[in-house]
Design an enzyme around this catalytic site. Sequence first.
Site, PDB file in Angstrom:
ATOM      1  N   THR A  77      -6.206  -3.510   7.369  1.00 29.17           N
ATOM      2  CA  THR A  77      -6.142  -4.845   6.779  1.00 29.17           C
ATOM      3  C   THR A  77      -6.179  -5.900   7.876  1.00 29.17           C
ATOM      4  O   THR A  77      -6.431  -5.586   9.050  1.00 29.17           O
ATOM      5  CB  THR A  77      -4.933  -4.948   5.813  1.00 29.17           C
ATOM      6  OG1 THR A  77      -5.002  -6.198   5.141  1.00 29.17           O
ATOM      7  CG2 THR A  77      -3.594  -4.803   6.509  1.00 29.17           C
ATOM      8  N   SER A 103       0.801  -1.229   0.000  1.00 31.53           N
ATOM      9  CA  SER A 103       0.000   0.000   0.000  1.00 31.53           C
ATOM     10  C   SER A 103       0.835   1.282   0.000  1.00 31.53           C
ATOM     11  O   SER A 103       0.497   2.225  -0.731  1.00 31.53           O
ATOM     12  CB  SER A 103      -0.974  -0.005   1.183  1.00 31.53           C
ATOM     13  OG  SER A 103      -1.923  -1.013   0.989  1.00 31.53           O
ATOM     14  N   LYS A 153     -10.285  -5.573  10.190  1.00 32.01           N
ATOM     15  CA  LYS A 153     -11.383  -4.951   9.434  1.00 32.01           C
ATOM     16  C   LYS A 153     -12.706  -4.954  10.209  1.00 32.01           C
ATOM     17  O   LYS A 153     -13.478  -4.009  10.129  1.00 32.01           O
ATOM     18  CB  LYS A 153     -11.566  -5.640   8.083  1.00 32.01           C
ATOM     19  CG  LYS A 153     -10.429  -5.356   7.111  1.00 32.01           C
ATOM     20  CD  LYS A 153     -10.704  -5.972   5.752  1.00 32.01           C
ATOM     21  CE  LYS A 153      -9.505  -5.797   4.842  1.00 32.01           C
ATOM     22  NZ  LYS A 153      -9.691  -6.381   3.518  1.00 32.01           N
ATOM     23  N   ASN A 187     -12.228  -1.110   5.518  1.00 38.94           N
ATOM     24  CA  ASN A 187     -10.798  -1.060   5.169  1.00 38.94           C
ATOM     25  C   ASN A 187     -10.307   0.364   4.966  1.00 38.94           C
ATOM     26  O   ASN A 187      -9.151   0.578   4.631  1.00 38.94           O
ATOM     27  CB  ASN A 187     -10.513  -1.924   3.932  1.00 38.94           C
ATOM     28  CG  ASN A 187     -10.918  -1.242   2.644  1.00 38.94           C
ATOM     29  OD1 ASN A 187     -11.743  -0.335   2.634  1.00 38.94           O
ATOM     30  ND2 ASN A 187     -10.342  -1.688   1.545  1.00 38.94           N
ATOM     31  N   ALA A 233     -16.044 -18.037   2.439  1.00 38.30           N
ATOM     32  CA  ALA A 233     -17.114 -17.269   3.090  1.00 38.30           C
ATOM     33  C   ALA A 233     -16.545 -16.499   4.274  1.00 38.30           C
ATOM     34  O   ALA A 233     -17.217 -16.291   5.280  1.00 38.30           O
ATOM     35  CB  ALA A 233     -18.227 -18.216   3.538  1.00 38.30           C
ATOM     36  N   GLY A 264      -5.481 -11.007  -7.809  1.00 34.11           N
ATOM     37  CA  GLY A 264      -6.111  -9.839  -7.199  1.00 34.11           C
ATOM     38  C   GLY A 264      -5.229  -8.601  -7.091  1.00 34.11           C
ATOM     39  O   GLY A 264      -5.566  -7.681  -6.346  1.00 34.11           O
ATOM     40  N   ASP A 322     -13.008  -2.628  -0.900  1.00 27.86           N
ATOM     41  CA  ASP A 322     -12.628  -3.902  -1.535  1.00 27.86           C
ATOM     42  C   ASP A 322     -13.604  -4.278  -2.659  1.00 27.86           C
ATOM     43  O   ASP A 322     -13.178  -4.668  -3.758  1.00 27.86           O
ATOM     44  CB  ASP A 322     -12.598  -5.039  -0.499  1.00 27.86           C
ATOM     45  CG  ASP A 322     -11.340  -5.000   0.353  1.00 27.86           C
ATOM     46  OD1 ASP A 322     -10.345  -4.398  -0.088  1.00 27.86           O
ATOM     47  OD2 ASP A 322     -11.358  -5.572   1.463  1.00 27.86           O
TER      48      ASP A 322
HETATM   49  P1  NDP Z   1     -10.576 -15.242   6.161  1.00 33.16           P
HETATM   50  O1  NDP Z   1      -9.604 -15.844   7.106  1.00 33.16           O
HETATM   51  O2  NDP Z   1     -11.644 -14.329   6.683  1.00 33.16           O
HETATM   52  O3  NDP Z   1     -11.338 -16.423   5.366  1.00 33.16           O
HETATM   53  C1  NDP Z   1     -10.596 -17.501   4.846  1.00 33.16           C
HETATM   54  C2  NDP Z   1     -11.453 -18.368   3.929  1.00 33.16           C
HETATM   55  O4  NDP Z   1     -10.613 -19.408   3.424  1.00 33.16           O
HETATM   56  C3  NDP Z   1     -12.628 -19.043   4.624  1.00 33.16           C
HETATM   57  O5  NDP Z   1     -13.691 -19.224   3.716  1.00 33.16           O
HETATM   58  C4  NDP Z   1     -12.009 -20.392   5.018  1.00 33.16           C
HETATM   59  O6  NDP Z   1     -12.957 -21.438   5.148  1.00 33.16           O
HETATM   60  C5  NDP Z   1     -11.153 -20.679   3.808  1.00 33.16           C
HETATM   61  N1  NDP Z   1     -10.072 -21.596   4.142  1.00 33.16           N
HETATM   62  C6  NDP Z   1      -8.975 -21.332   4.911  1.00 33.16           C
HETATM   63  N2  NDP Z   1      -8.206 -22.450   5.023  1.00 33.16           N
HETATM   64  C7  NDP Z   1      -8.835 -23.421   4.314  1.00 33.16           C
HETATM   65  C8  NDP Z   1      -8.552 -24.795   4.068  1.00 33.16           C
HETATM   66  N3  NDP Z   1      -7.451 -25.388   4.551  1.00 33.16           N
HETATM   67  N4  NDP Z   1      -9.420 -25.511   3.313  1.00 33.16           N
HETATM   68  C9  NDP Z   1     -10.530 -24.917   2.803  1.00 33.16           C
HETATM   69  N5  NDP Z   1     -10.872 -23.636   3.014  1.00 33.16           N
HETATM   70  C10 NDP Z   1     -10.039 -22.889   3.765  1.00 33.16           C
HETATM   71  O7  NDP Z   1      -9.682 -14.519   5.046  1.00 33.16           O
HETATM   72  P2  NDP Z   1     -10.123 -13.300   4.106  1.00 33.16           P
HETATM   73  O8  NDP Z   1     -11.505 -13.576   3.650  1.00 33.16           O
HETATM   74  O9  NDP Z   1      -9.831 -12.022   4.780  1.00 33.16           O
HETATM   75  O10 NDP Z   1      -9.079 -13.400   2.879  1.00 33.16           O
HETATM   76  C11 NDP Z   1      -9.213 -14.388   1.868  1.00 33.16           C
HETATM   77  C12 NDP Z   1      -8.205 -14.107   0.729  1.00 33.16           C
HETATM   78  O11 NDP Z   1      -8.544 -12.896   0.057  1.00 33.16           O
HETATM   79  C13 NDP Z   1      -6.765 -13.936   1.213  1.00 33.16           C
HETATM   80  O12 NDP Z   1      -5.926 -14.644   0.329  1.00 33.16           O
HETATM   81  C14 NDP Z   1      -6.526 -12.437   1.110  1.00 33.16           C
HETATM   82  O13 NDP Z   1      -5.170 -12.136   0.877  1.00 33.16           O
HETATM   83  C15 NDP Z   1      -7.376 -12.089  -0.108  1.00 33.16           C
HETATM   84  N6  NDP Z   1      -7.761 -10.660  -0.174  1.00 33.16           N
HETATM   85  C16 NDP Z   1      -7.310  -9.906  -1.236  1.00 33.16           C
HETATM   86  C17 NDP Z   1      -7.645  -8.572  -1.360  1.00 33.16           C
HETATM   87  C18 NDP Z   1      -7.141  -7.794  -2.542  1.00 33.16           C
HETATM   88  O14 NDP Z   1      -7.176  -6.545  -2.520  1.00 33.16           O
HETATM   89  N7  NDP Z   1      -6.684  -8.424  -3.592  1.00 33.16           N
HETATM   90  C19 NDP Z   1      -8.496  -7.899  -0.373  1.00 33.16           C
HETATM   91  C20 NDP Z   1      -8.959  -8.776   0.702  1.00 33.16           C
HETATM   92  C21 NDP Z   1      -8.576 -10.102   0.779  1.00 33.16           C
HETATM   93  P3  NDP Z   1     -13.698 -21.730   6.565  1.00 33.16           P
HETATM   94  O15 NDP Z   1     -14.824 -20.737   6.629  1.00 33.16           O
HETATM   95  O16 NDP Z   1     -14.135 -23.126   6.434  1.00 33.16           O
HETATM   96  O17 NDP Z   1     -12.662 -21.506   7.639  1.00 33.16           O
END
Ligand code: NDP
Length: 285
Positions: free
Chosen positions: A61, A16, A65, A86, A127, A253, A102
């Site tokens: 971040t 950033s 958030k 954010n 999710a 992304g 976002d």
């Molecule tokens: P969260 O921790 O809130 O959510 C993680 C998600 O990944 C959940 O749905 C979780 O499932 C799933 N997950 C994690 N581990 C596993 C696994 N071993 N097997 C299956 N599912 C899994 O993270 P965020 O939502 O904040 O971020 C998600 C991604 O988005 C990251 O890679 C982040 O860097 C990216 N991102 C990119 C942005 C951009 O500007 N490009 C902005 C915001 C985010 P469960 O619910 O079952 O735990």
Amino acid sequence: MKAFGVVGHPIAHSKSPEIHGLFAAQCKVDIDYKKYDVQPENFESFINDFFADGGIGLNITVPFKEEAFRLSAPANEKVKLSKAVNTLYKNEKGELIGDNTDGPGLVKDLSGNDILLKEKRILILGAGGAARGILPSLIEQAPKSITIANRTIKKAEQLKEEFSHLHSINVLGFDQVGVLEKAEKTESTERIENEPYDLIINATSLGLEGKTPKINNQAIKASTCCYDLMYSNKNTAFVNWGLENNAQTSIDGLGMLVEQAAVSFEIWLGTAPETSTIIDRIRRG
Ligand code: NDP
């Protein structure tokens, strides 16, 4: 100089400051934009001190958030729905306002790549916070259908419930995606789920381990766009999965990262930077 920054824990990896530095140079404004690694127990006092000292704006971040949402007044209905913030700033009354750029950033990057969402079938993998944050903006584009697949079904069901007044959402396990036989066989599910998707968004954090959600490649058709919210210097595992399965477009992304930053910059400074050259510049490293 006007003070800005990004707050997270950890934060060392954040691009950033570089992105906002390029915006500022392009728009010919002087800003001081720093990274702040803040311990979770100090988050609230850090925010208070930053703005009390005359700071203008903060990006927020992982993992703050949701807490930023609790500490601020939502800028609009979409923020209320996503329950995640954010971008923070003070309004003219001195109130702390929270926005979420976002979703707008993702939609802008998609449209910049000629991916329009109206009447399209969208599959979101994951999710968590990112899925929640982008949903209001995706719904606003009036897609034909939205399906969320997640490891923990309950979390996807929760999103379905919270957004049901705006758009119907189908919920599946990863093993049900593209496999009609295993999906809930209600009449509507059958009608909706036996077609591949126009857009598949990976909003899981599995890419951090170099993995992708295990879904059937029948979910892809020749015109599908695979979009990984995660970004990397080389192709992410999900981008490779899309390419291997002949998706028309498979992108990460980084564009969303730059676009969401541009929306924040405009909220704070009233000037919208031109993003395509900055995306190319950041991509080159
Ligand atoms: P969260 O921790 O809130 O959510 C993680 C998600 O990944 C959940 O749905 C979780 O499932 C799933 N997950 C994690 N581990 C596993 C696994 N071993 N097997 C299956 N599912 C899994 O993270 P965020 O939502 O904040 O971020 C998600 C991604 O988005 C990251 O890679 C982040 O860097 C990216 N991102 C990119 C942005 C951009 O500007 N490009 C902005 C915001 C985010 P469960 O619910 O079952 O735990």
